[in-house]
Design a protein around this motif. Structure first.
Motif, PDB file in Angstrom:
ATOM      1  N   TYR A   1       0.683  40.654  45.835  1.00  0.00           N
ATOM      2  CA  TYR A   1       1.524  40.253  44.706  1.00  0.00           C
ATOM      3  C   TYR A   1       0.749  39.403  43.699  1.00  0.00           C
ATOM      4  O   TYR A   1       1.003  39.471  42.496  1.00  0.00           O
ATOM      5  CB  TYR A   1       2.766  39.508  45.207  1.00  0.00           C
ATOM      6  N   ALA A   2      -0.180  38.605  44.198  1.00  0.00           N
ATOM      7  CA  ALA A   2      -1.014  37.825  43.281  1.00  0.00           C
ATOM      8  C   ALA A   2      -1.916  38.752  42.475  1.00  0.00           C
ATOM      9  O   ALA A   2      -2.140  38.535  41.276  1.00  0.00           O
ATOM     10  CB  ALA A   2      -1.842  36.808  44.064  1.00  0.00           C
TER      11      ALA A   2
ATOM     12  N   TYR B   1      -4.580  32.466  38.409  1.00  0.00           N
ATOM     13  CA  TYR B   1      -4.407  33.363  39.549  1.00  0.00           C
ATOM     14  C   TYR B   1      -5.757  33.658  40.203  1.00  0.00           C
ATOM     15  O   TYR B   1      -5.859  33.754  41.421  1.00  0.00           O
ATOM     16  CB  TYR B   1      -3.744  34.670  39.110  1.00  0.00           C
TER      17      TYR B   1
ATOM     18  N   LEU C   1      -1.142  41.782  41.695  1.00  0.00           N
ATOM     19  CA  LEU C   1      -0.241  42.437  40.751  1.00  0.00           C
ATOM     20  C   LEU C   1      -0.012  41.562  39.524  1.00  0.00           C
ATOM     21  O   LEU C   1      -0.126  42.026  38.380  1.00  0.00           O
ATOM     22  CB  LEU C   1       1.099  42.737  41.437  1.00  0.00           C
ATOM     23  N   ALA C   2       0.302  40.292  39.764  1.00  0.00           N
ATOM     24  CA  ALA C   2       0.543  39.374  38.648  1.00  0.00           C
ATOM     25  C   ALA C   2      -0.699  39.216  37.789  1.00  0.00           C
ATOM     26  O   ALA C   2      -0.633  39.239  36.553  1.00  0.00           O
ATOM     27  CB  ALA C   2       1.001  38.009  39.181  1.00  0.00           C
ATOM     28  N   ARG C   3      -1.851  39.084  38.437  1.00  0.00           N
ATOM     29  CA  ARG C   3      -3.091  38.926  37.682  1.00  0.00           C
ATOM     30  C   ARG C   3      -3.417  40.193  36.893  1.00  0.00           C
ATOM     31  O   ARG C   3      -3.890  40.112  35.752  1.00  0.00           O
ATOM     32  CB  ARG C   3      -4.236  38.582  38.631  1.00  0.00           C
TER      33      ARG C   3
ATOM     34  N   CYS D   1      -2.454  34.640  27.906  1.00  0.00           N
ATOM     35  CA  CYS D   1      -2.410  35.524  29.076  1.00  0.00           C
ATOM     36  C   CYS D   1      -3.691  35.406  29.894  1.00  0.00           C
ATOM     37  O   CYS D   1      -3.657  35.388  31.132  1.00  0.00           O
ATOM     38  CB  CYS D   1      -2.200  36.975  28.641  1.00  0.00           C
TER      39      CYS D   1
ATOM     40  N   GLN E   1      -4.142  34.296  33.859  1.00  0.00           N
ATOM     41  CA  GLN E   1      -4.800  35.092  34.887  1.00  0.00           C
ATOM     42  C   GLN E   1      -5.970  34.330  35.496  1.00  0.00           C
ATOM     43  O   GLN E   1      -6.329  34.558  36.647  1.00  0.00           O
ATOM     44  CB  GLN E   1      -5.235  36.451  34.328  1.00  0.00           C
TER      45      GLN E   1
ATOM     46  N   VAL F   1      -1.289  42.339  35.649  1.00  0.00           N
ATOM     47  CA  VAL F   1      -0.383  42.390  34.493  1.00  0.00           C
ATOM     48  C   VAL F   1      -0.879  41.456  33.397  1.00  0.00           C
ATOM     49  O   VAL F   1      -0.913  41.822  32.209  1.00  0.00           O
ATOM     50  CB  VAL F   1       1.051  42.019  34.914  1.00  0.00           C
ATOM     51  N   LEU F   2      -1.253  40.246  33.779  1.00  0.00           N
ATOM     52  CA  LEU F   2      -1.730  39.267  32.799  1.00  0.00           C
ATOM     53  C   LEU F   2      -3.069  39.676  32.190  1.00  0.00           C
ATOM     54  O   LEU F   2      -3.284  39.531  30.983  1.00  0.00           O
ATOM     55  CB  LEU F   2      -1.850  37.889  33.458  1.00  0.00           C
TER      56      LEU F   2
END
Length: 314
Positions: free
Chosen positions: A74-75, A173, A77-79, A166, A170, A81-82
């Motif tokens: 999930y980390a 993250y 994934l978030a990174r 953004c 990232q 996206v950013l």
């Protein structure tokens, strides 16, 4: 040649690596800007991701999948996206402004990272951080003035600043991920996230792309990976306080590329505003002050040094 480099001090080698990384990073912008204006920004990102993943898959065939195993999907994934969100806004800004202007606005990223670390990671908020951030905002305002229509901010300027935000997020993250993840996995998974998100978007608005557009998109991906590699080499062998100034060579490199490829120059006030932002970042390091968040590679096979998050667009 290699023996000569090894005889140099770690700090000097770090400065050379960081300077080379900034030169490589500017070529990411050149490639993105050379893609036809008929190709939507989302399509450029999709093309870049597809070509980059193809290279990664070939590499994985030789080294195996162990290096991309992850404990924090999930980390990633978030990174991802950013990271690609940052690229979307930066590439959009490059279509509105010169490379030098966009990179000047992106200098604010280091200050944004420090302030986000206060909010997200609970780091201490000091008077120096507040003053540096306010000074950095003054620098951004100076750069914005020639482009403002009343109180309106041009789309290109807004996109560059959102891209910097953004990228700062990232970076945080990345700081967390480096505790358990390999460098290769941190490069690989954002590309997969980009495939999942940007390819469907690109298909909806797809425009015919020439071979040159594919080559420029692939070039952007190649130089981005090369930039990241050289930054990691820099932060592994040198002190952050030594290599930090080398990151600002991105501006003269950008000016040179604007002249060579696009026959354009930024307005002089851009240099004034950029200098104010650089001064603000330097204030954070003054006499051991707070520094931009460090990204420490999970696998480190070279001599230790202080680490610094890259301002390069990778």
């Amino acid at each position: 040649m290699t023996g000569t480099l090894l005889r140099l001090s770690g700090n000097f080698r770090g400065v050379l690596w960081m300077t080379a990384a900034m030169a490589s990073g500017v070529f990411v912008d050149v490639c993105a800007k050379l893609v036809s204006h008929d190709v939507p920004t989302a399509q450029i990102l999709a093309m870049r991701a597809v070509t980059t993943v193809a290279v990664f898959v070939i590499i994985l065939m030789f080294i195996g999948t162990r290096s991309i195993r992850t404990k924090r999907p999930y980390a990633h994934l978030a990174r991802g996206v950013l990271w690609y969100g940052s690229l979307f806004f930066v590439f959009f800004a490059l279509r509105q402004m010169s490379i030098a202007e966009v990179n000047a606005y992106l200098f604010i990223e280091a200050l944004l990272t420090v302030m986000l670390a206060v909010v997200i990671l609970g780091e201490q908020l000091t008077a120096r951080k507040v003053i540096a951030t306010l000074l950095g905002l003054v620098g951004v305002w100076v750069m914005c003035v020639p482009k403002m229509d009343g109180f309106g901010v041009p789309l290109g300027v807004a996109a560059a600043l959102i891209g910097a935000f953004c990228f700062s997020a990232q970076t945080l993250y990345a700081k967390v991920l480096t505790r358990t993840e390999t460098n290769f996995s941190m490069l690989f998974w954002p590309q997969i996230v980009a495939i999942v998100i940007w390819v469907p978007v690109a298909v909806i608005m797809w425009q015919p792309a020439a071979l040159s557009d594919w080559l420029y998109s692939a070039g952007a991906g190649f130089f981005a990976m090369l930039t990241n590699y050289m930054v990691l080499r820099a932060v592994r062998v040198a002190d952050a306080s030594v290599i930090s100034p080398a990151a600002y060579t991105a501006l003269p490199f950008s000016v040179a590329m604007d002249l060579i490829f696009f026959d354009m120059l930024p307005v002089p006030v851009i240099f004034v505003g950029a200098a104010i932002v650089v001064l603000a970042v330097a204030l954070l390091d003054y006499r051991g002050g707070a520094k931009p968040v460090s990204v420490v590679p999970a696998e480190d096979d070279e001599s230790d040094g202080n680490r610094k998050a890259a301002t390069a667009k990778v």
